[in-house]
Design a protein around this motif. Sequence first.
Motif, PDB file in Angstrom:
ATOM      1  N   PRO A  20       0.808  -1.199  -0.067  1.00  0.00           N
ATOM      2  CA  PRO A  20       0.077  -0.091  -0.011  1.00  0.00           C
ATOM      3  C   PRO A  20       0.652   1.352   0.100  1.00  0.00           C
ATOM      4  CG  PRO A  20       0.011  -0.920   2.096  1.00  0.00           C
ATOM      5  CD  PRO A  20       0.708  -1.990   1.237  1.00  0.00           C
ATOM      6  N   VAL A  21       0.367   2.282  -0.569  1.00  0.00           N
ATOM      7  CA  VAL A  21       0.969   3.651  -0.550  1.00  0.00           C
ATOM      8  C   VAL A  21       0.480   4.569   0.551  1.00  0.00           C
ATOM      9  CG1 VAL A  21       1.659   5.505  -1.981  1.00  0.00           C
ATOM     10  CG2 VAL A  21       1.417   3.403  -3.023  1.00  0.00           C
ATOM     11  N   TRP A  22       1.485   4.834   1.398  1.00  0.00           N
ATOM     12  CA  TRP A  22       1.168   5.657   2.396  1.00  0.00           C
ATOM     13  C   TRP A  22       2.348   6.807   2.673  1.00  0.00           C
ATOM     14  CZ3 TRP A  22      -0.899   0.831   3.860  1.00  0.00           C
ATOM     15  CH2 TRP A  22      -2.414   1.019   4.257  1.00  0.00           C
ATOM     16  N   PRO A  23       1.858   7.877   3.140  1.00  0.00           N
ATOM     17  CA  PRO A  23       3.124   8.668   3.474  1.00  0.00           C
ATOM     18  C   PRO A  23       4.013   7.896   4.744  1.00  0.00           C
ATOM     19  CG  PRO A  23       1.010   9.896   3.707  1.00  0.00           C
ATOM     20  CD  PRO A  23       0.655   8.799   3.326  1.00  0.00           C
ATOM     21  N   ALA A  24       5.233   7.796   4.348  1.00  0.00           N
ATOM     22  CA  ALA A  24       6.113   7.040   5.053  1.00  0.00           C
ATOM     23  C   ALA A  24       6.265   7.842   6.542  1.00  0.00           C
ATOM     24  CB  ALA A  24       7.494   6.555   4.336  1.00  0.00           C
ATOM     25  N   LYS A  25       6.197   7.201   7.432  1.00  0.00           N
ATOM     26  CA  LYS A  25       6.589   7.644   8.858  1.00  0.00           C
ATOM     27  C   LYS A  25       7.778   7.125   9.164  1.00  0.00           C
ATOM     28  CE  LYS A  25       1.795   7.710  10.257  1.00  0.00           C
ATOM     29  NZ  LYS A  25       1.339   7.309   9.155  1.00  0.00           N
ATOM     30  N   ASP A  26       8.198   5.786   8.676  1.00  0.00           N
ATOM     31  CA  ASP A  26       9.550   5.465   8.871  1.00  0.00           C
ATOM     32  C   ASP A  26      10.256   4.979   7.450  1.00  0.00           C
ATOM     33  OD1 ASP A  26      11.713   3.646   9.133  1.00  0.00           O
ATOM     34  OD2 ASP A  26      11.166   2.930  10.951  1.00  0.00           O
ATOM     35  N   CYS A  29       9.852   1.370   6.636  1.00  0.00           N
ATOM     36  CA  CYS A  29       8.603   0.671   7.183  1.00  0.00           C
ATOM     37  C   CYS A  29       7.543   0.666   6.091  1.00  0.00           C
ATOM     38  CB  CYS A  29       7.964   1.038   8.484  1.00  0.00           C
ATOM     39  SG  CYS A  29       6.387   0.426   8.975  1.00  0.00           S
ATOM     40  N   ALA A  30       6.762  -0.207   5.784  1.00  0.00           N
ATOM     41  CA  ALA A  30       5.599  -0.178   4.996  1.00  0.00           C
ATOM     42  C   ALA A  30       4.424  -0.449   5.564  1.00  0.00           C
ATOM     43  CB  ALA A  30       5.713  -1.428   3.700  1.00  0.00           C
ATOM     44  N   PRO A  31       3.458   0.617   6.065  1.00  0.00           N
ATOM     45  CA  PRO A  31       2.305   0.392   6.739  1.00  0.00           C
ATOM     46  C   PRO A  31       1.326  -0.695   6.109  1.00  0.00           C
ATOM     47  CG  PRO A  31       2.702   2.667   6.068  1.00  0.00           C
ATOM     48  CD  PRO A  31       3.654   1.951   5.385  1.00  0.00           C
ATOM     49  N   GLY A  32       0.659  -1.324   6.890  1.00  0.00           N
ATOM     50  CA  GLY A  32      -0.417  -2.533   6.255  1.00  0.00           C
ATOM     51  C   GLY A  32      -0.399  -3.800   7.169  1.00  0.00           C
ATOM     52  N   PHE A  33      -1.103  -4.561   6.661  1.00  0.00           N
ATOM     53  CA  PHE A  33      -1.125  -5.775   7.253  1.00  0.00           C
ATOM     54  C   PHE A  33       0.188  -6.623   6.963  1.00  0.00           C
ATOM     55  CE2 PHE A  33      -5.631  -4.771   6.642  1.00  0.00           C
ATOM     56  CZ  PHE A  33      -6.118  -5.021   7.825  1.00  0.00           C
ATOM     57  N   GLU A  34       0.567  -7.697   7.992  1.00  0.00           N
ATOM     58  CA  GLU A  34       1.757  -8.418   8.015  1.00  0.00           C
ATOM     59  C   GLU A  34       1.797  -9.280   6.642  1.00  0.00           C
ATOM     60  OE1 GLU A  34       3.020 -11.861  10.732  1.00  0.00           O
ATOM     61  OE2 GLU A  34       4.254 -10.252  11.348  1.00  0.00           O
ATOM     62  N   SER A  35       0.271  -9.776   6.122  1.00  0.00           N
ATOM     63  CA  SER A  35       0.257 -10.534   5.043  1.00  0.00           C
ATOM     64  C   SER A  35      -1.053 -10.252   4.494  1.00  0.00           C
ATOM     65  CB  SER A  35       0.278 -12.136   5.717  1.00  0.00           C
ATOM     66  OG  SER A  35      -0.027 -12.891   4.600  1.00  0.00           O
ATOM     67  N   LYS A  36      -1.282 -10.331   3.202  1.00  0.00           N
ATOM     68  CA  LYS A  36      -2.364 -10.097   2.500  1.00  0.00           C
ATOM     69  C   LYS A  36      -3.519 -11.301   2.585  1.00  0.00           C
ATOM     70  CE  LYS A  36      -1.410  -5.998   0.749  1.00  0.00           C
ATOM     71  NZ  LYS A  36      -2.168  -5.014   1.073  1.00  0.00           N
ATOM     72  N   ASP A  60       1.314   0.853  11.374  1.00  0.00           N
ATOM     73  CA  ASP A  60       1.074   2.010  10.801  1.00  0.00           C
ATOM     74  C   ASP A  60       2.321   2.577  10.713  1.00  0.00           C
ATOM     75  OD1 ASP A  60       1.065   2.829  13.315  1.00  0.00           O
ATOM     76  OD2 ASP A  60      -0.719   4.350  13.398  1.00  0.00           O
ATOM     77  N   CYS A  61       3.537   2.055  11.121  1.00  0.00           N
ATOM     78  CA  CYS A  61       4.584   2.503  11.288  1.00  0.00           C
ATOM     79  C   CYS A  61       5.014   3.607  12.484  1.00  0.00           C
ATOM     80  CB  CYS A  61       5.356   3.161   9.676  1.00  0.00           C
ATOM     81  SG  CYS A  61       5.158   1.945   8.565  1.00  0.00           S
ATOM     82  N   THR A  62       4.149   3.476  13.298  1.00  0.00           N
ATOM     83  CA  THR A  62       4.293   4.197  14.596  1.00  0.00           C
ATOM     84  C   THR A  62       4.161   3.401  15.570  1.00  0.00           C
ATOM     85  OG1 THR A  62       1.665   4.784  15.043  1.00  0.00           O
ATOM     86  CG2 THR A  62       2.835   6.243  13.401  1.00  0.00           C
ATOM     87  N   GLU A 110      -6.293   3.095   2.106  1.00  0.00           N
ATOM     88  CA  GLU A 110      -6.885   1.671   2.735  1.00  0.00           C
ATOM     89  C   GLU A 110      -5.960   0.769   2.610  1.00  0.00           C
ATOM     90  OE1 GLU A 110     -10.880   0.248   0.790  1.00  0.00           O
ATOM     91  OE2 GLU A 110      -9.333  -1.098   0.107  1.00  0.00           O
ATOM     92  N   ALA A 111      -6.199  -0.064   3.535  1.00  0.00           N
ATOM     93  CA  ALA A 111      -5.390  -1.543   3.643  1.00  0.00           C
ATOM     94  C   ALA A 111      -6.223  -2.908   3.848  1.00  0.00           C
ATOM     95  CB  ALA A 111      -4.445  -1.728   4.661  1.00  0.00           C
ATOM     96  N   THR A 112      -6.100  -3.804   3.000  1.00  0.00           N
ATOM     97  CA  THR A 112      -7.079  -4.817   2.985  1.00  0.00           C
ATOM     98  C   THR A 112      -6.174  -6.083   2.973  1.00  0.00           C
ATOM     99  OG1 THR A 112      -8.395  -3.652   1.382  1.00  0.00           O
ATOM    100  CG2 THR A 112      -8.634  -6.071   1.559  1.00  0.00           C
ATOM    101  N   ALA A 113      -6.910  -7.187   3.812  1.00  0.00           N
ATOM    102  CA  ALA A 113      -6.351  -8.520   4.112  1.00  0.00           C
ATOM    103  C   ALA A 113      -7.468  -9.502   3.891  1.00  0.00           C
ATOM    104  CB  ALA A 113      -5.786  -8.711   5.646  1.00  0.00           C
ATOM    105  N   SER A 114      -7.063 -10.710   3.078  1.00  0.00           N
ATOM    106  CA  SER A 114      -8.163 -11.577   2.704  1.00  0.00           C
ATOM    107  C   SER A 114      -8.001 -12.558   3.965  1.00  0.00           C
ATOM    108  CB  SER A 114      -8.051 -12.254   1.707  1.00  0.00           C
ATOM    109  OG  SER A 114      -8.343 -11.373   0.485  1.00  0.00           O
ATOM    110  N   VAL A 115      -9.073 -13.054   4.623  1.00  0.00           N
ATOM    111  CA  VAL A 115      -9.220 -14.054   5.734  1.00  0.00           C
ATOM    112  C   VAL A 115      -9.784 -15.114   5.228  1.00  0.00           C
ATOM    113  CG1 VAL A 115     -10.024 -14.656   8.151  1.00  0.00           C
ATOM    114  CG2 VAL A 115      -9.204 -12.307   7.620  1.00  0.00           C
ATOM    115  N   VAL A 116      -9.061 -16.390   5.485  1.00  0.00           N
ATOM    116  CA  VAL A 116      -9.399 -17.670   5.035  1.00  0.00           C
ATOM    117  C   VAL A 116      -9.687 -18.514   6.746  1.00  0.00           C
ATOM    118  CG1 VAL A 116      -9.181 -19.962   3.930  1.00  0.00           C
ATOM    119  CG2 VAL A 116      -8.230 -17.600   2.937  1.00  0.00           C
ATOM    120  N   LEU A 117     -10.984 -18.925   6.726  1.00  0.00           N
ATOM    121  CA  LEU A 117     -11.139 -19.713   8.049  1.00  0.00           C
ATOM    122  C   LEU A 117     -11.522 -21.160   7.639  1.00  0.00           C
ATOM    123  CD1 LEU A 117     -11.367 -18.986  11.237  1.00  0.00           C
ATOM    124  CD2 LEU A 117     -13.821 -18.563  10.795  1.00  0.00           C
ATOM    125  N   GLN A 118     -10.735 -21.967   8.203  1.00  0.00           N
ATOM    126  CA  GLN A 118     -10.870 -23.128   7.897  1.00  0.00           C
ATOM    127  C   GLN A 118     -11.103 -24.321   9.079  1.00  0.00           C
ATOM    128  OE1 GLN A 118      -7.273 -24.444   5.950  1.00  0.00           O
ATOM    129  NE2 GLN A 118      -7.814 -23.442   3.816  1.00  0.00           N
TER     130      GLN A 118
END
Length: 426
Positions: A20-26, A29-36, A60-62, A110-118
């Motif tokens: 995701p493209v965010w104004p970088a605070k670090d 660091c890339a803001p977002g979920f650890e995994s998509k 969120d890199c803070t 926006e940041a999005t992650a897909s959840v798979v519940l098994q």
Amino acid sequence: MGTIWFTVWCVLFFSVQASPVWPAKDPKCAPGFESKIIIFKVTGKYLRQGTELGKVNFTDCTDGTEFVFTSDDEDFMVQTDGTLMVKRCMVLQKGQRNFNIYYWDSLGQEATASVVLQDNGDHEAAQSPQNNFPLKDFTNKLEDAADPQISILDFPISSRGLKRRKREWIIPPLNIVENHRGPFPQFIVQIRSDEAKLKTMQYSITGPGADQPPAGVFTMDKDTGNLYVTQALDREKRNMYLLQVHAVALGSTGAAEEPMDVPVNVIDQNDNKPVFNQSSYVAEVPEASPTGEEVIQVVATDADDPDSYNAIIRYRIISQEPEEPSASMFTIDPVTGAISVNASGLDREKTLQYTLRVQAADMEGEGMTGFTEVIIKVTDSNDNASVVTDPSVSTTHTGLQLFLMFFLNGQPYSTESDYDFLIFTI
């Protein structure tokens, strides 16, 4: 025929490389979920309200540790610390559930992650790439045709010429939850031909639910290939439809593609409560019966899908009248419905009968309920000895006669119905 595929599958696989493209605070660091794509495994398909499934990792890199997340599945919620919870009781249909969670920052990114519940026991689903990376989960909701992430099914790539080849793949079923409230017609999926790149195509559907009874349940836009359902479905009336989709080039007299089979499964909802096969039951039990002796078995059935938790019934006794000499004189097997003696003290001279109110609940005892009444009559056993009372003596011209009157429980008793006493002549 060639391979069948969902045309946007590559988006799901390649999205794991996107950032995701965010104004970088670090700068590092890339803001977002650890995994998509986040996979949670659970034991058992039935999930109770409030169950914690695990945590999603987000930054969120803070130094922030709490964030506001949303889910596109109303059965689940994500707390500010990333804990994924079950919002209301539900069942993992087919052993799996798929949905998305979102986060928006202060700049609207926006940041999005897909959840798979098994279900951990669903090894087939756990090993299937198609199940791990589904295009859409039709069991959760029906999509709007205007959705830019519109679901598309392609016809198999056909060989050029007149030679027909056997299909190599089968279209996975589309799943639609019964009792959907609309509005209708409701978009399901778009189906298109590869020939549409070169020609103007027209599409149609045939089969039960289309042009055969029950006709008109499904329709298709002839120009776009959009498939719609026109009414709420009822699994108890029909649990599956097999549609055939046809594609013809405009102005042509023959089909540009072989017909494609599209199965549609109707997914069960818990919309039927258990029903006992009798509104009331009557049984007998001898007094002084030992603990564990079976008295009667009650039976309830559920019209929902027998392979789902919606039809798994559990029994229990709600009340007993009278509650003497114990409030639990009887017990019921929660699985079989067999009622047995649970305590000693059955005495007909004190209690002639008991009335039980019995409940049957689906979803293993957590769902919809049905009730019945069980009347258990306590039968007599010869546990009181005869007592001789009020002997009388009278004298007649034939001699001395002794009349003996026998009483049992305060009533005259004799083995002969016409005599309540015995006569002895001296």
